[in-house]
Design a protein around this motif. Sequence first.
Motif, PDB file in Angstrom:
ATOM      1  N   SER A  13       1.226  -1.215  -0.290  1.00 48.53           N
ATOM      2  CA  SER A  13       0.210  -0.229   0.262  1.00 48.53           C
ATOM      3  C   SER A  13       0.905   1.400   0.066  1.00 48.53           C
ATOM      4  O   SER A  13       1.544   1.378   0.629  1.00 48.53           O
ATOM      5  N   PHE A  14       0.655   1.966  -0.332  1.00 42.94           N
ATOM      6  CA  PHE A  14       1.416   3.149  -0.910  1.00 42.94           C
ATOM      7  C   PHE A  14       0.200   4.961  -1.097  1.00 42.94           C
ATOM      8  O   PHE A  14      -0.986   4.861  -1.658  1.00 42.94           O
ATOM      9  N   GLU A  15       0.547   5.576  -0.755  1.00 46.04           N
ATOM     10  CA  GLU A  15      -0.018   7.208  -1.285  1.00 46.04           C
ATOM     11  C   GLU A  15       0.818   7.915  -2.134  1.00 46.04           C
ATOM     12  O   GLU A  15       1.608   7.833  -1.746  1.00 46.04           O
ATOM     13  N   VAL A  16       0.729   8.905  -3.043  1.00 45.41           N
ATOM     14  CA  VAL A  16       1.633   9.988  -3.720  1.00 45.41           C
ATOM     15  C   VAL A  16       0.763  10.862  -3.736  1.00 45.41           C
ATOM     16  O   VAL A  16      -0.168  10.833  -4.439  1.00 45.41           O
ATOM     17  N   LYS A  17       1.763  12.157  -3.537  1.00 46.20           N
ATOM     18  CA  LYS A  17      -0.017  12.969  -3.142  1.00 46.20           C
ATOM     19  C   LYS A  17       0.487  14.139  -4.647  1.00 46.20           C
ATOM     20  O   LYS A  17       1.558  13.604  -5.224  1.00 46.20           O
ATOM     21  N   GLU A  18      -0.292  15.205  -4.877  1.00 48.92           N
ATOM     22  CA  GLU A  18      -0.468  15.815  -6.135  1.00 48.92           C
ATOM     23  C   GLU A  18       0.629  16.465  -6.265  1.00 48.92           C
ATOM     24  O   GLU A  18       1.427  16.632  -5.429  1.00 48.92           O
ATOM     25  N   GLY A  19       1.586  15.766  -7.160  1.00 48.43           N
ATOM     26  CA  GLY A  19       2.903  17.247  -7.760  1.00 48.43           C
ATOM     27  C   GLY A  19       3.971  16.214  -7.113  1.00 48.43           C
ATOM     28  O   GLY A  19       5.488  17.058  -6.750  1.00 48.43           O
ATOM     29  N   ASN A  20       3.775  15.083  -6.062  1.00 44.25           N
ATOM     30  CA  ASN A  20       4.947  14.880  -5.782  1.00 44.25           C
ATOM     31  C   ASN A  20       5.086  13.285  -6.189  1.00 44.25           C
ATOM     32  O   ASN A  20       4.877  12.948  -7.498  1.00 44.25           O
TER      33      ASN A  20
END
Lengths: 522, 319
Positions: free
Chosen positions: B21-28
């Motif tokens: 599981s992971f999350e990438v924020k906008e612009g990152n």
Amino acid sequence: MEVQQSLWEFMFQQSGKLWSQTITHIGLTCISLFMAVFIGLPLGIWIAGRKKAAWAVLGLAGIMQTIPSMALLGFMIPLLGIGPLPAITALFLYALLPVIRNTYTGISGVEPAVTESAKGMGMNKWQILMQVELPLAMPVILAGIRTATVINVGVATLAAYIAAGGLGEFIFGGIALNNTNMILAGAIPAALLSIGLDFLLSLLQKSGLRRMNKVMLVLPVLLLVLSSFYLVPYTGNQLLAGFTPEFMGREDGYLGLKSKYKLDIPTVVISDAVMYKAAFEKKLDIISGYSTDGRLKAYNLVTLKDDKNIFPPYYACPLVRTEILEKYPELETALNLLSGIIHDSVMTELNFKVDYLKLAPEKVAHDFLLSKGLYKKPLKGSKGTIRLGSKIFAEQYILVEMYKELIEGNTQLTVQTRTGLGGTKICFDALTNGEIDLYPEYTGTGLLVILKPDTKTMSRVSGSREKVYDFVRSEFSRQYKLQWLKPIGFNNAYALMMRKEQAQSLNITTITDLKQFSSNEH
Amino acid sequence: MIIAENISKKFRAVHAVNNVSFEVKEGNTLVLLGTSGCGKTTTLKMLNRLIEATSGTIYINEKNIFDQKPEFLRRTIGYVSQNNGLFPHYTVAENVAIVPKLLKWSKTEIIEKTVELLDQLKLPFAHFANKYPNELSGGQQQRVALARALISDPPVMLMDEPFGALDPVTRAQVRAEFTAMPLLKRKTIVLVTHDIQEAFELGDAVCLMDKGKIVQSGTAKELMFKPENEFVKSFFDQQRLFLELKSLTFDDVWNEFETADETTQTPLFLSSKSLWEGMEKLSNLNKNRLIVYQSATKSLKYFTLTAIQNAAASYKQGK
């Protein structure tokens, strides 16, 4: 002697035939090629990426490729008869492997990074195939098509044996008739055709990766156009004749039929190996057979009477090198034991056993010698080896087996056999080159195929059995140092044959009757 | 924004990716880091369905990717594959125009966009448009691949070892251009690499993967100084000192340096730079002492080689 014709003169004289044969040849090659591409390309695409299917399909196509071309044509006859259909089918099967294999190799060889990025950009399967895989694989695929083309131009010459036409008609006619010009008139255009088509395809192949999309359009169109050259001979309701390549080019064959009998019927060229069966199966109505052929009996055919005597006598005799006879005089005595023993009906019966009952020629020969009390156990001597040759039909095999037993039973010599040496020219050349020592030959063949005397001599000798025999005997001895021994007894002359029931229903018994019938039909 | 929850991929009996599981924020930019065979590429390819996940959910910009047709999904995501994947039979311009054509842009629109983008990537259209990939250098090819992925201005980019095929010098150069590109700063990016330095330079966050699982994820600094287990620690052992200096910025250790009064030094050396860059600067200018500026506090500090070493050492002890 008449002045020999040059190749150029021959080609010019026969230009009509040459054109039609070349066009037929292109047609045969391209139709089969088109079909091979039509089937092989999708198949190759389909198996790319399917390991098991690829193994099975490539294996099967590979096996097809290992079948000798003549044998493949042979397999086709019971399935599809004679004519263009079996020829195209066989050529198609031949062309299939290079097309499938190269498509498979080409598609599998496209760099995975390229197809993956195509997929990653959102192209669907069809777009990837048409815009990426096929254009990139096209040079390899074209190489396969080139291979298939060259193979097909070559194999298509054999189509002449099963009445499908093409340049093979000249090539095999030339070989049978010992006519180098005729061989070259077929072989040179065939070679040029092969080079030309290969060159044409190489242009497409080298047109560069960027134009491969256009190549994908041009190729099928090109093949279709070339395929359309092929026009199947149309016979309507007339009788159809099938003659061997040899018969087609002979004065005592088709040419004589045309000039002496004014016979003009639709004709196809066909190998004598399949001719009788084709007549029996009503694919052909008239064939040029041999009067002692066993299949005459097997297929219930009748010979038409040669009422204008255009077919000279063909008495079979052993033809031996003089040198060998001088070295081993006992050989002549052994060979002459057969002289006068076998007459027409006996030979037909023996041929029937081999051709139709499928008995081995050795057994038939052996049984015959036993029944005549001529068989003796081999003496197993070591005085020397005699090499026997034969042409490629049953009668010759039987005779050679008989000679083998007679020589080994009556002399201290041993025998080596080299059977199936094709036609007259091959046997005769082998004999004069000292590769064989003797083979059974027919007086008429010696006269017309080897000596080719001028018209005056022809008319002087051709009517009589003795005159022909004496003439070839003295000329062969003088010109080639070859000896004609005593005739075996039978006369295996050319004859036109028809199915018995058809001949009876049309009331045809002579060639003149046939001529009358065909003129009325016109 | 990308959210991946409990995604797994099983190839027959093998778990290539196991419950990640992971999350990438906008612009990152998220970097998936690991040795070969750790499952990082498989994880990346599940995001645009080049590989279908066996289980789990993935949302890109609040849309479930499994609700969309894979081809349509992929057209909205920029993808740079390993070894650039340029079509060898297409010119540079044709390569770049692939996605716009799939999206049925007009011809003029495609040309306009291509000219603009190629110029930005220092591949002047007039000179390069009609060249074929094999006529370009490795670095130029990589930039074309980048242009191809960027032309439709997708909000999300996936990159599979984008610099993997380049030699070290070109690699550093292209990477520097890459970080400097304004167009890329707005993008949400997932990038796969096995190069630790690359991961630290490009990643806002780094996921260190092993045997199909994420071992630790966080900033480069967190991975260096707060390793969760022995594997993470030993992974960086080989270049430890270099990586530590690279992951620490002057801001992180601001109090360790002496205050300076004023400076004539131009341009200003900013405190957001890493300690490693400070050392490079000293060495490049052949100076013993330089001044660093922190814009948040508008203060100036001196730094020397020894001061940097001491600062790093005390950060390590103090953590």
